[in-house]
Write a protein that holds these residues in place. Structure first.
Motif, PDB file in Angstrom:
ATOM      1  N   LYS A  70       0.834  -1.203   0.000  1.00  0.00           N
ATOM      2  CA  LYS A  70       0.000   0.000   0.000  1.00  0.00           C
ATOM      3  C   LYS A  70       0.871   1.257   0.000  1.00  0.00           C
ATOM      4  N   ALA A  71       1.936   1.269   0.788  1.00  0.00           N
ATOM      5  CA  ALA A  71       2.835   2.434   0.847  1.00  0.00           C
ATOM      6  C   ALA A  71       3.439   2.728  -0.521  1.00  0.00           C
ATOM      7  N   ARG A  72       3.750   1.684  -1.268  1.00  0.00           N
ATOM      8  CA  ARG A  72       4.307   1.866  -2.615  1.00  0.00           C
ATOM      9  C   ARG A  72       3.338   2.629  -3.507  1.00  0.00           C
ATOM     10  N   TRP A  73       2.065   2.267  -3.447  1.00  0.00           N
ATOM     11  CA  TRP A  73       1.075   2.910  -4.324  1.00  0.00           C
ATOM     12  C   TRP A  73       0.704   4.296  -3.826  1.00  0.00           C
ATOM     13  N   VAL A  74       0.743   4.496  -2.523  1.00  0.00           N
ATOM     14  CA  VAL A  74       0.537   5.850  -1.991  1.00  0.00           C
ATOM     15  C   VAL A  74       1.641   6.751  -2.528  1.00  0.00           C
ATOM     16  N   TRP A  75       2.886   6.285  -2.447  1.00  0.00           N
ATOM     17  CA  TRP A  75       4.026   7.070  -2.951  1.00  0.00           C
ATOM     18  C   TRP A  75       3.873   7.333  -4.447  1.00  0.00           C
ATOM     19  N   GLN A  76       3.575   6.286  -5.226  1.00  0.00           N
ATOM     20  CA  GLN A  76       3.513   6.450  -6.676  1.00  0.00           C
ATOM     21  C   GLN A  76       2.395   7.391  -7.114  1.00  0.00           C
ATOM     22  N   ASN A  77       1.427   7.612  -6.256  1.00  0.00           N
ATOM     23  CA  ASN A  77       0.339   8.538  -6.578  1.00  0.00           C
ATOM     24  C   ASN A  77       0.554   9.920  -5.967  1.00  0.00           C
ATOM     25  N   SER A  78       1.706  10.140  -5.350  1.00  0.00           N
ATOM     26  CA  SER A  78       1.980  11.419  -4.699  1.00  0.00           C
ATOM     27  C   SER A  78       2.495  12.454  -5.702  1.00  0.00           C
ATOM     28  N   ASP A  79       2.379  13.722  -5.327  1.00  0.00           N
ATOM     29  CA  ASP A  79       2.916  14.800  -6.154  1.00  0.00           C
ATOM     30  C   ASP A  79       4.422  14.654  -6.321  1.00  0.00           C
ATOM     31  N   GLU A  80       5.106  14.257  -5.251  1.00  0.00           N
ATOM     32  CA  GLU A  80       6.556  14.096  -5.307  1.00  0.00           C
ATOM     33  C   GLU A  80       6.958  13.049  -6.345  1.00  0.00           C
ATOM     34  N   ALA A  81       6.264  11.928  -6.352  1.00  0.00           N
ATOM     35  CA  ALA A  81       6.576  10.867  -7.311  1.00  0.00           C
ATOM     36  C   ALA A  81       6.298  11.323  -8.743  1.00  0.00           C
ATOM     37  N   THR A  82       5.218  12.058  -8.939  1.00  0.00           N
ATOM     38  CA  THR A  82       4.885  12.576 -10.266  1.00  0.00           C
ATOM     39  C   THR A  82       5.967  13.537 -10.756  1.00  0.00           C
ATOM     40  N   GLN A  83       6.409  14.426  -9.861  1.00  0.00           N
ATOM     41  CA  GLN A  83       7.472  15.371 -10.227  1.00  0.00           C
ATOM     42  C   GLN A  83       8.782  14.636 -10.511  1.00  0.00           C
ATOM     43  N   LEU A  84       9.089  13.637  -9.697  1.00  0.00           N
ATOM     44  CA  LEU A  84      10.312  12.862  -9.899  1.00  0.00           C
ATOM     45  C   LEU A  84      10.275  12.115 -11.230  1.00  0.00           C
ATOM     46  N   LYS A  85       9.130  11.531 -11.560  1.00  0.00           N
ATOM     47  CA  LYS A  85       9.004  10.818 -12.837  1.00  0.00           C
ATOM     48  C   LYS A  85       9.188  11.776 -14.007  1.00  0.00           C
ATOM     49  N   SER A  86       8.609  12.956 -13.928  1.00  0.00           N
ATOM     50  CA  SER A  86       8.777  13.955 -14.995  1.00  0.00           C
ATOM     51  C   SER A  86      10.241  14.338 -15.151  1.00  0.00           C
ATOM     52  N   ALA A  87      10.903  14.551 -14.022  1.00  0.00           N
ATOM     53  CA  ALA A  87      12.327  14.903 -14.070  1.00  0.00           C
ATOM     54  C   ALA A  87      13.150  13.761 -14.660  1.00  0.00           C
ATOM     55  N   MET A  88      12.822  12.527 -14.287  1.00  0.00           N
ATOM     56  CA  MET A  88      13.537  11.354 -14.827  1.00  0.00           C
ATOM     57  C   MET A  88      13.301  11.212 -16.328  1.00  0.00           C
ATOM     58  N   ASP A  89      12.077  11.426 -16.763  1.00  0.00           N
ATOM     59  CA  ASP A  89      11.770  11.325 -18.193  1.00  0.00           C
ATOM     60  C   ASP A  89      12.568  12.356 -18.992  1.00  0.00           C
ATOM     61  N   LEU A  90      12.622  13.570 -18.485  1.00  0.00           N
ATOM     62  CA  LEU A  90      13.394  14.629 -19.130  1.00  0.00           C
ATOM     63  C   LEU A  90      14.881  14.282 -19.150  1.00  0.00           C
ATOM     64  N   TRP A  91      15.389  13.809 -18.018  1.00  0.00           N
ATOM     65  CA  TRP A  91      16.801  13.428 -17.926  1.00  0.00           C
ATOM     66  C   TRP A  91      17.130  12.310 -18.906  1.00  0.00           C
ATOM     67  N   GLU A  92      16.262  11.297 -18.971  1.00  0.00           N
ATOM     68  CA  GLU A  92      16.481  10.169 -19.872  1.00  0.00           C
ATOM     69  C   GLU A  92      16.507  10.635 -21.332  1.00  0.00           C
ATOM     70  N   ALA A  93      15.603  11.529 -21.692  1.00  0.00           N
ATOM     71  CA  ALA A  93      15.576  12.065 -23.063  1.00  0.00           C
ATOM     72  C   ALA A  93      16.868  12.820 -23.367  1.00  0.00           C
ATOM     73  N   GLU A  94      17.339  13.601 -22.418  1.00  0.00           N
ATOM     74  CA  GLU A  94      18.578  14.367 -22.621  1.00  0.00           C
ATOM     75  C   GLU A  94      19.793  13.452 -22.718  1.00  0.00           C
ATOM     76  N   VAL A  95      19.822  12.393 -21.949  1.00  0.00           N
ATOM     77  CA  VAL A  95      20.930  11.431 -22.041  1.00  0.00           C
ATOM     78  C   VAL A  95      20.934  10.781 -23.421  1.00  0.00           C
ATOM     79  N   HIS A  96      19.766  10.424 -23.910  1.00  0.00           N
ATOM     80  CA  HIS A  96      19.685   9.823 -25.250  1.00  0.00           C
ATOM     81  C   HIS A  96      20.169  10.810 -26.320  1.00  0.00           C
ATOM     82  N   LYS A  97      19.805  12.078 -26.186  1.00  0.00           N
ATOM     83  CA  LYS A  97      20.288  13.093 -27.134  1.00  0.00           C
ATOM     84  C   LYS A  97      21.810  13.195 -27.070  1.00  0.00           C
ATOM     85  N   ALA A  98      22.345  13.187 -25.867  1.00  0.00           N
ATOM     86  CA  ALA A  98      23.799  13.289 -25.692  1.00  0.00           C
ATOM     87  C   ALA A  98      24.504  12.087 -26.309  1.00  0.00           C
TER      88      ALA A  98
END
Length: 153
Positions: free
Chosen positions: A95-123
């Motif tokens: 349950k704690a895992r899904w609470v975290w994954q639905n949190s604002d912090e997790a959403t922001q972290l995922k967005s940052a990771m997606d952006l970082w991953e895209a930039e690494v691929h460009k590099a």
């Protein structure tokens, strides 16, 4: 990033340890145990069931007229192995895992990771065009990895 079914498989084994179930029951119970924060899909659960069956951790209940799964000896052994590496109640962690994954912090972290991953691929693509930059990119990635390792100690 590759999606893994390991945590789902462990959850399925925990459910089947309690009672034999068919796929739809498993999906509904996984959702219930998350407090409604995780909606299990057939595309996740049935491949996990297939893999657990292939690994001889679960099997079909021969006494049921439906396709009902039951845990086998290897599945119970896997749960013991998992419990030896974890502390606390599995369902609390679930349950704690899904609470975290639905949190604002997790959403922001995922967005940052997606952006970082895209930039690494460009590099990486740029280093194909300019191989002399490969060493710089490798050094940068090593530096970031070391910083993350220091932060997580």
């Amino acid at each position: 990033m590759k999606k893994r079914r390991g945590f789902i498989q462990i959850a399925i084994l925990h459910l089947l340890k309690e009672s034999s179930m068919h796929g739809y029951q498993i999906m509904k119970e996984l959702e219930n145990r998350s407090g409604g924060l995780y909606s299990a899909s057939a595309g996740t659960v049935y491949p996990a069931l297939q893999e657990l069956t292939e690994r001889d951790m679960i099997g079909l209940d021969s006494t049921s007229d439906k396709k009902t799964y039951e845990i086998k000896e290897k599945g119970n052994a896997r749960l013991v192995e998992f419990a030896n590496h974890r502390e606390g109640d599995f369902w609390d962690s679930w349950k704690a895992r899904w609470v975290w994954q639905n949190s604002d912090e997790a959403t922001q972290l995922k967005s940052a990771m997606d952006l970082w991953e895209a930039e690494v691929h460009k590099a990486i693509k740029q280093t194909r065009k300019n191989p002399e930059n490969t060493a710089k990119l490798i050094d940068f990635l090593k530096e970031i990895t070391e910083r993350l390792q220091k932060e997580n100690r």
